[in-house]
Write an enzyme that holds these catalytic residues in place. Structure first.
Site, short mmCIF file in Angstrom:
data_model
loop_
_atom_site.label_atom_id
_atom_site.label_comp_id
_atom_site.label_asym_id
_atom_site.label_seq_id
_atom_site.Cartn_x
_atom_site.Cartn_y
_atom_site.Cartn_z
N HIS A 133 0.87 -1.18 0.00
CA HIS A 133 0.00 0.00 0.00
C HIS A 133 0.90 1.23 0.00
O HIS A 133 2.01 1.19 0.54
CB HIS A 133 -0.84 -0.05 1.28
CG HIS A 133 -1.92 0.97 1.39
ND1 HIS A 133 -1.66 2.27 1.78
CD2 HIS A 133 -3.25 0.90 1.17
CE1 HIS A 133 -2.81 2.94 1.81
NE2 HIS A 133 -3.79 2.13 1.44
N ASP A 210 3.01 -4.13 8.12
CA ASP A 210 1.78 -3.37 7.90
C ASP A 210 0.64 -4.38 7.99
O ASP A 210 0.37 -5.12 7.06
CB ASP A 210 1.84 -2.71 6.52
CG ASP A 210 0.52 -2.06 6.15
OD1 ASP A 210 -0.45 -2.17 6.93
OD2 ASP A 210 0.46 -1.45 5.07
N GLN A 213 -4.53 -5.16 7.08
CA GLN A 213 -5.51 -6.09 6.50
C GLN A 213 -5.46 -7.48 7.14
O GLN A 213 -6.16 -8.38 6.70
CB GLN A 213 -5.28 -6.24 4.97
CG GLN A 213 -5.45 -4.94 4.19
CD GLN A 213 -6.89 -4.44 4.15
OE1 GLN A 213 -7.83 -5.13 4.58
NE2 GLN A 213 -7.09 -3.24 3.63
N LYS A 236 -10.81 -0.58 10.41
CA LYS A 236 -10.89 -1.79 9.58
C LYS A 236 -11.25 -3.02 10.42
O LYS A 236 -11.28 -4.12 9.92
CB LYS A 236 -9.56 -2.03 8.87
CG LYS A 236 -9.24 -0.98 7.79
CD LYS A 236 -8.00 -1.38 7.02
CE LYS A 236 -7.37 -0.26 6.25
NZ LYS A 236 -8.15 0.20 5.12
N CYS A 376 -4.80 2.45 -3.64
CA CYS A 376 -3.52 2.94 -3.08
C CYS A 376 -2.38 1.95 -3.31
O CYS A 376 -1.48 1.80 -2.46
CB CYS A 376 -3.64 3.25 -1.59
SG CYS A 376 -4.81 4.55 -1.25
N1 C6P Z 1 -6.38 0.53 2.81
C1 C6P Z 1 -8.14 0.14 1.20
O1 C6P Z 1 -9.23 0.39 0.67
P1 C6P Z 1 -5.26 3.92 7.13
O2 C6P Z 1 -5.91 4.68 6.00
O3 C6P Z 1 -4.08 4.65 7.71
O4 C6P Z 1 -6.24 3.45 8.14
O5 C6P Z 1 -4.71 2.55 6.47
C2 C6P Z 1 -3.78 2.61 5.43
C3 C6P Z 1 -3.48 1.24 4.91
C4 C6P Z 1 -2.23 0.70 5.14
N2 C6P Z 1 -1.92 -0.55 4.73
C5 C6P Z 1 -2.81 -1.32 4.09
C6 C6P Z 1 -2.42 -2.70 3.69
C7 C6P Z 1 -4.10 -0.84 3.84
O6 C6P Z 1 -4.97 -1.61 3.21
C8 C6P Z 1 -4.45 0.49 4.24
C9 C6P Z 1 -5.78 1.06 3.93
C10 C6P Z 1 -7.70 0.95 2.40
O7 C6P Z 1 -7.41 -0.77 0.81
C11 C6P Z 1 -7.83 2.40 2.12
S1 C6P Z 1 -6.74 2.96 0.83
#
Ligand code: C6P
Length: 428
Positions: A133, A210, A213, A236, A376
């Site tokens: 991401h 990270d 997910q 999430k 992203c």
């Molecule tokens: N992915 C998706 O629709 P935040 O926005 O900081 O809570 O998470 C960022 C982020 C970081 N790593 C991974 C693997 C992610 O999937 C995400 C967020 C969302 O896939 C929004 S772009």
């Protein structure tokens, strides 16, 4: 088309779980009951989380760690209980290894700026992957530009898994940090985090995972996996937005300089200098996300009650059902590996229909909410040779009937676009 007969559905969670989620039962899209398959972007909240948030505001709210009055004591206690709850949820050794941040992105930036700024030198390498991401790419690009460190990227196998042979080849004595997603938000691939951590440590590198997910969907044990840093987001995993976690091993966090300066993160301030507070306050400058953290703790309680194993099995059933059905659709390309290597999400692309147009019609006419775009992960989409994809992502409240609705919707939208195409051709 029904996908259901092929898969053993005995691992599904009870449908009655849905009753806990007001938004799933109250809203109607396009005259259809809502089919919410955009859980990788953000999940919905159960009544238990909504109530916990509302209760704090109604009974216990004040700023934390500041007042000696009753409300401040109560909210401080709830906030620190939330930290302890998260600690136990991810198997951390100490509660002060759990830092509340605004989310995964903020957590990764904290490590890149603080740990990276302190430890990276020109010529050092940060090893990440092509499936990351942007939140696990851009902060490393930024700190690499500042320090002269070099970014390396582990490539993919043909079926969308990490090429571990290449990982072994890229990992070397110059590698100071490995930054990798536990689950790809686009391919759904589950990465071998324990193996990566073991090999990285043997090479003398630190590991940041990270886990945005994975933490919401499968059991996490940071000590068993021996990761140095772990980032994830409350929104999430049934919790509120505006809160996330950075887990870091005490030895790393202790040695790192504070990232943001301000209230709470200090021990003592003079006009020209300060001494930082001990963990975890050192990394929680300013008023923290008090109520989001308490809401996140209620989400952790909910997930614990349902059970992470049970949630994972439930999602595996849904993923297998969706994968089998999507694989039969002509002109549709599934991105990423076979179901046994993936978590509960599937991205796909069409030969002739743009993902945005497709998802719009699917939503407007069939009430099916999916995400369309690059999610992203622009570099990954560029590698796959497509500008965008459509993604269906599942959670504990999704049902097989919703997969049917997705598949029916896809078939209908495809025939609508085919008809439009034929009309356009006739006009030419
Ligand atoms: N992915 C998706 O629709 P935040 O926005 O900081 O809570 O998470 C960022 C982020 C970081 N790593 C991974 C693997 C992610 O999937 C995400 C967020 C969302 O896939 C929004 S772009």
């Amino acid at each position: 088309m029904s996908a259901r007969p092929t898969v053993d559905q005995s691992a599904l969670l009870p449908a009655s779980l849905r009753d806990d989620f007001p938004i799933l039962n109250g809203d109607v899209l396009a005259g259809h009951p809502l089919v919410f398959l955009d859980n990788a972007a953000s999940t919905q909240r159960p009544r238990q989380v909504i109530d916990a948030i509302s209760d704090v505001y109604q009974r216990d709210y004040a700023n934390v760690h500041r007042g000696i009055h009753t409300l401040s004591e109560r909210s401080t206690e709830l906030y620190e209980q939330a930290r302890e709850n998260v600690r136990s949820f991810i198997g951390a050794k100490h509660a002060h290894e759990v830092i509340f941040t605004p989310g995964s992105t903020a957590s990764i930036n904290l490590v890149a700026r603080s740990w990276g700024g302190e430890n990276l030198r020109a010529g050092d390498e940060v090893l990440t992957t092509v499936m990351e991401h942007h939140s696990n790419l851009v902060p490393w690009q930024q700190i690499a530009a500042q320090t002269g460190a070099v970014l390396r990227h582990v490539p993919l196998t043909d079926d969308g898994r990490l090429d571990m042979g290449q990982f072994d080849a890229l990992l070397c004595e110059r590698t100071k940090l490995v930054a990798v997603a536990s689950v790809s938000n686009t391919l759904g691939t589950i990465n071998p985090i324990d193996e990566i951590a073991r090999k990285a440590h043997a090479a003398g590198a630190v590991v940041l995972v990270d886990a945005a997910q994975s933490v919401p969907h499968m059991a996490t044990d940071v000590q068993a996996s021996d990761v140095d840093f772990l980032a994830f987001s409350g929104h999430k995993m049934l919790g509120p937005s505006g809160v996330g976690i950075l887990y870091g091993k005490e030895s790393h966090l202790d040695a790192m300089p504070p990232f943001l300066g301000g209230g709470s993160m200090i021990n003592e301030v003079r006009l020209d200098s300060f001494t930082p507070a001990a963990l975890p306050a050192k990394f929680e400058a300013g008023t923290p996300p008090i109520v989001p953290a308490i809401g996140m703790s209620a989400a952790v309680d909910y997930l614990n009650r349902v059970g992470l194993e049970a949630i994972h099995h439930h999602e595996q059933v849904l993923t297998q059902l969706a994968y089998d059905a999507l694989a039969q659709i002509e002109g549709l390309r599934i991105l990423g590996p076979a179901p046994e290597y993936r978590a509960g999400l599937i991205s796909f692309a069409f030969e002739r229909i743009h993902a945005h147009e497709f998802a719009q019609v699917l939503n407007d006419q069939f009430g099916v909410a999916v995400r369309a775009g690059h999610h992203c992960t622009q570099p990954l989409h560029a590698l796959l040779g497509i500008p965008a994809s459509t993604r269906a992502s599942f959670y504990l409240y999704n049902r097989p009937e919703e997969i049917d609705r997705l598949i029916e919707g896809i078939a209908k939208v495809q025939s609508m676009f085919a008809l439009k195409g034929r009309r356009r051709k006739r006009k030419q």
